[in-house]
Design a protein around this motif. Structure first.
Motif, PDB file in Angstrom:
ATOM      1  N   ASP A 273      50.600  33.583   2.484  1.00  0.00           N
ATOM      2  CA  ASP A 273      50.747  32.967   3.813  1.00  0.00           C
ATOM      3  C   ASP A 273      49.374  32.584   4.349  1.00  0.00           C
ATOM      4  O   ASP A 273      48.574  33.456   4.677  1.00  0.00           O
ATOM      5  CB  ASP A 273      51.434  33.934   4.778  1.00  0.00           C
ATOM      6  N   PRO A 274      49.117  31.277   4.416  1.00  0.00           N
ATOM      7  CA  PRO A 274      49.932  30.184   3.891  1.00  0.00           C
ATOM      8  C   PRO A 274      49.606  29.945   2.417  1.00  0.00           C
ATOM      9  O   PRO A 274      48.572  30.407   1.928  1.00  0.00           O
ATOM     10  CB  PRO A 274      49.504  29.005   4.766  1.00  0.00           C
ATOM     11  N   ARG A 592      51.703  32.806  13.517  1.00  0.00           N
ATOM     12  CA  ARG A 592      50.568  32.897  12.602  1.00  0.00           C
ATOM     13  C   ARG A 592      49.296  33.181  13.390  1.00  0.00           C
ATOM     14  O   ARG A 592      49.202  32.879  14.568  1.00  0.00           O
ATOM     15  CB  ARG A 592      50.405  31.602  11.794  1.00  0.00           C
TER      16      ARG A 592
END
Length: 943
Positions: A273-274, A592
């Motif tokens: 991620d990512p 995020r």
């Protein structure tokens, strides 16, 4: 192999083998007495070994004839079977006592002609099947039977091999399964059944035990039996709390025996991620993995650069595109691409590897998200700007670089203004606030400044049109706004009202019993009727719309004290026209961060609340995005330290009592540079050498730190190098004098003897020692400002009027192992003769204060000379003195003769002098307030 002959003959032997790949004839020198040796290879099979022999008879009659003559040739061949030693597999077998359960033991090696027997015979039946190569047994009663196998081709009286057969019952069992199942995947669960001696039953017997597998929570796992106690479990949905799995079987008497529960966790798949990220040079970004099993012990994660390529259009001396630390924090250095391997070690033998690609890029241009945007009066809208690169759009998470600056400017601030711009240094989270109807242009400027990379600037411009909401029938700030396919629980603002009917069921439907409304797939607006028990009714507007953007209720950077847990931060989803959503239902919002070490985030989309837990001090940029929302939200969170005191002024030897905020757990340990840990639990710390470092507290789940600077004593100064004290000749009473001292640090600043911070205990000590008999042994004390001074008193035995010198040694120590600093100062004692009946007047020379005349320095002599010159001028010129001295100057201020008042403080006189200033009488007198620092206030002769 051997042969025999019946007569005495001379024999010539020729040995031969057929199928000789299984054996070889040995060395001829070992042949004797008609035998030959064979070397047998490590294979089973059949060989044929034979010989041909020629016999010769001795003839002794004539020497002319040969000594030997051929009489006949004979030969024979033998068939040899090569096989392993006889053994039984398995050599020990646990048999479940049941009429339908048999044990099958395999006989290995031998000739293949066997007979099996069991002893004692009443425990189990024993027989051979399948060409006598398999032993079949069935239990009669609990016990142990010895199985013996005889090979008829060798010796039918001696057992060629033996084995043990144990007839037993079920005692306990267990489930063996991988406890962590990725959603959409499957694992195999195996039941293992044991007897009372903890020996395992063979899997082929499990069906007779009627095994079962039960799950504590339905719908998380689906199950399929594979036979022989094996089951395939499929992860249907993520459930990290875990599902308990229990196995059961039946014993010989039919009673059920259960296993201990095993918890299985269904988790999401492990992904990087990512998987691909764009950053600008100087930006920090932390790569990580999400998903995977939630383990009791944290897995070990390794980050390594797999490959990298510097952009061909940029030549640099840097070999690395990025820097990468052990936490996965990436910093962009030069333009290029890098592949990072992330290895997650669950245990010493189990691990998974994922890859993340990092592109370090430059911003090629900016573009506004929409050319013409209509806002509504008193509503807010995010300023959306595309930051484009050759690899695609760069989000603000990849733009947190000291080389990047983004600024916004509004042309008509009466119509439009920006707000929340401080939430992100990139300006992405800037919002527009409408004030009144009109048009305004807003510009965004992006600049990149670097010492080793090309610098550049980009701009974008967009026009905003502000309209009145009253002309828009679809704008209703009081409406209940929900997304499509959402269930919303009604909470009427008026008591005793209940929803009774709905007008447009294509938009929403109403459940009167549960008082909930359900939105359909279509967007639109309708009204629901709410009725009271008294018959009153009113209508509530309900609107179904798609969330357009997100907004957070914060006008500046969010600051959270370190250690705080689940601090709620409301956020809002707004429609295209600025209407706030009442609920987001099951809307998926992706959270995020550019850095994951400082905060932990949890989101409740239904209640539109973000919970933040502060782990470590520092700044973090957060993004909230969703495939259903056109504009994501970006903002910053700053975790501030909770260590008290924060960044205190410390001196070597200081003892400090550090503490953590009251609402944070105090369980943890302290560590720091330049500080000695005295008590790690209570936070008692002693500074032991000068320098600068971070004081770190490691608690459960968080770290706190504060910068600490430790100073050192570098010098000890007396304000005057030479002072004169009055000594009353031949008088028993003498006045005590105060000698002021300055203790200085490495930068020349005064060090107070007592810290103004209540958490700091200063260990400085000053010792004053008289080196002359003219002065009594002096002592040291501290005034109200924390400044040290020596107190001295001349000896009453001084009997001359001539001036004498006296030396005083002053020593300051810090309480550390460093050598103390000592200075010696000389003072002049002036004898004064008192008349009979007179006594020393010490009020102006007491410890409380020292008159200006008590200190006379070389600079003071020059001042006295200047005063004498000025007095002469005044005598001759009188009031024209100012004209004589400053003929072209404006009027200068002069000091009025001070008036003094005396008060008592703790038994000591305190003198207050009111100093007035005037401008030569041309205007009225005005008070002048003099401010002074504590460091210079004790020097009265400087006024």
């Amino acid at each position: 192999l051997g042969y025999q002959f019946s007569a005495y003959e001379s024999i010539h032997i020729d040995w031969k083998l057929r199928a000789n790949d299984l054996a070889k004839i040995g060395d001829p020198k070992y042949l004797h007495n008609g035998t030959v040796s064979l070397t047998i290879e490590d294979q089973q099979g059949t060989i044929y070994a034979g010989f041909e022999a020629a016999s010769y008879t001795k003839i002794l009659a004539s020497k002319k004839l040969p000594s030997k003559s051929l009489t006949k040739v004979i030969g024979e061949e033998a068939e040899l079977f090569i096989s392993d030693r006889v053994s039984i597999d398995p050599s020990r077998y646990i048999l479940f006592l049941h009429d339908d359960v048999y044990a099958h033991l395999n006989i290995i090696g031998g000739s293949g002609h066997f007979i099996a027997k069991g002893s004692p015979s009443h425990v189990a039946s024993v027989s051979t099947i399948e060409d006598s190569s398999v032993i079949q047994c069935r239990g009669y009663t609990f016990g142990t039977s010895k199985i013996s196998v005889y090979d008829h081709s060798f010796d039918s009286n001696t057992p060629a091999a033996t084995a043990e057969l144990v007839v037993a019952d079920v005692h306990h069992l267990e489930v063996v399964v991988d406890q962590y199942v990725p959603v959409g995947s499957s694992v195999i669960a195996k039941i293992k059944v044991y007897d009372k001696n903890n020996e395992l039953f063979h899997r082929s017997q499990y069906d007779a035990m009627m095994p079962e597998l039960s799950l504590s929570i339905p719908g998380v796992l689906s199950m399929e039996s594979l036979g022989d106690g094996e089951y395939e479990l499929f992860g249907e949905r993520i459930f990290e709390e875990g599902v308990d799995v229990v196995a059961s079987v039946h014993n010989t008497n039919g009673a059920k025996v259960n296993s201990l529960p095993v918890t299985i966790f269904v988790h999401s798949h492990l992904v990087a991620d990512p998987a691909e990220m764009l950053i600008v040079p100087g930006a920090l970004f932390q790569v990580r993995t999400i998903g995977g099993p939630v383990l009791k012990t944290k897995p070990v994660i390794e980050y390594k650069i797999n490959s990298q390529s510097i952009h061909p259009s940029y030549k640099s001396s840097h070999r690395k595109v990025i820097t990468l630390d052990k936490r996965g924090v990436v910093k962009g250095i030069v333009y290029g691409s890098v592949t990072i391997n992330i290895t997650v070690h669950y245990n010493p033998t189990q691990y998974e590897v994922r890859q993340a690609i990092i592109h370090v890029v430059d911003i090629s241009h900016l573009s506004a998200r929409e050319d013409r945007i209509h806002l509504y009066n008193n509503t807010q809208f995010p300023l959306g700007v595309h930051y484009e690169s050759t690899y695609g759009e760069v989000t603000p998470l990849g733009m947190q670089s000291p080389h990047v600056q983004v600024e916004h400017s509004v042309e008509n601030m009466d119509v439009l203004d920006t707000t929340h711009t401080s939430l992100s240094s990139t300006g992405y989270a800037a919002f527009l606030l409408s004030s009144k109807k009109g048009v305004s242009d807003i510009s965004t400027a992006y600049s990149f400044s670097h010492t080793k990379l090309p610098n550049y600037n980009h701009k974008s411009r967009v026009s905003m049109y502000i309209d009145y909401p009253f002309g828009l029938a679809h704008f209703n700030p009081d409406a209940i706004v929900i997304p499509p396919s959402t269930t919303f629980e009604l909470e009427p603002t008026r008591e005793l009202y209940e929803a009774s009917s709905c007008c447009n069921e294509e938009v929403v439907t109403i459940d009167v019993l549960s008082q909930t409304i359900h939105s359909g797939m279509n967007e639109g607006s309708t009204s629901i009727k709410l009725s009271s028990i008294t018959g009153d009714t009113y209508y509530q507007t309900v609107k179904v719309a798609t969330p357009h953007y997100l907004m957070i209720d914060a006008s500046s950077m969010i600051q959270i004290p370190l250690g705080r847990k689940r601090v709620p931060i409301p956020f809002f989803a707004l429609s295209e026209h600025g209407e706030a959503f009442s609920s987001l239902g099951d809307l998926s919002i992706v959270v995020r961060q550019n850095y994951y070490e400082s905060i932990h985030l949890e989101i409740d989309a239904d209640r539109q609340v973000l919970y933040i837990t502060a782990l470590n001090t520092g700044n973090t940029t957060v993004s909230l995005t969703s495939p259903s929302i056109q504009h994501g939200l970006y903002f910053k969170v700053n975790v501030i330290s909770t260590i008290r005191p924060s960044n205190p002024y410390l001196v070597v030897g200081d003892r400090v009592k550090f503490d953590i905020a009251a609402d944070v757990s105090h369980d943890g340990s302290w560590s720091a540079d330049h500080l000695q840990i005295v008590d790690a639990i209570k936070g008692d710390i002693v500074a032991y050498k000068p320098g600068r470092g971070d004081l770190i507290f490691k608690g459960p789940g968080f770290h706190a730190s504060t910068q600490v600077t430790v100073h050192d004593v570098s010098d000890l100064v007396v304000p005057t190098k030479l002072a004169q004290f009055k000594v009353y000749v031949n008088h028993e009473e003498q006045c005590s004098y105060k000698i002021d001292l300055n203790v200085l640090d490495e930068s020349g600043e005064d060090i107070p003897m007592v810290s103004s911070n209540p958490h700091v205990s200063r260990q400085l000590t000053v010792v004053c020692e008289s080196l002359s008999p003219s002065l009594y042994s002096s002592s040291s004390s501290i005034d109200e400002y924390g400044r040290p001074h020596c107190v001295v008193r001349p000896s009453s035995s001084l009997g001359v009027l001539d001036a004498q010198r006296a030396d005083i040694r002053v020593t300051v120590s810090t309480g550390s192992t460093k050598m103390p600093i000592s200075r010696t100062y000389s003072f002049e004692l002036i004898g004064v003769q008192l008349s009979d009946g007179q006594y020393p007047r010490c009020s102006d020379q007491s410890i409380a204060t020292v008159k200006e005349a008590s200190f006379i320095t070389s600079s003071d002599i020059y001042i006295i000379l200047i005063i004498l010159v000025l007095s002469t001028l005044v005598f001759f010129y009188g009031s024209d003195i100012s004209t004589f001295l400053f003929p072209k100057q404006s009027s200068s201020p002069t000091l009025r003769s001070p008036t003094s008042t005396t008060t008592q403080r703790q038994g000591k006189p305190v003198y207050r002098f009111n100093i007035m200033a005037r401008d030569d009488g041309e205007s009225s007198d005005e008070d002048v307030r003099f401010s002074h620092s504590p460091r210079t206030a004790f020097r009265p002769y400087q006024y």
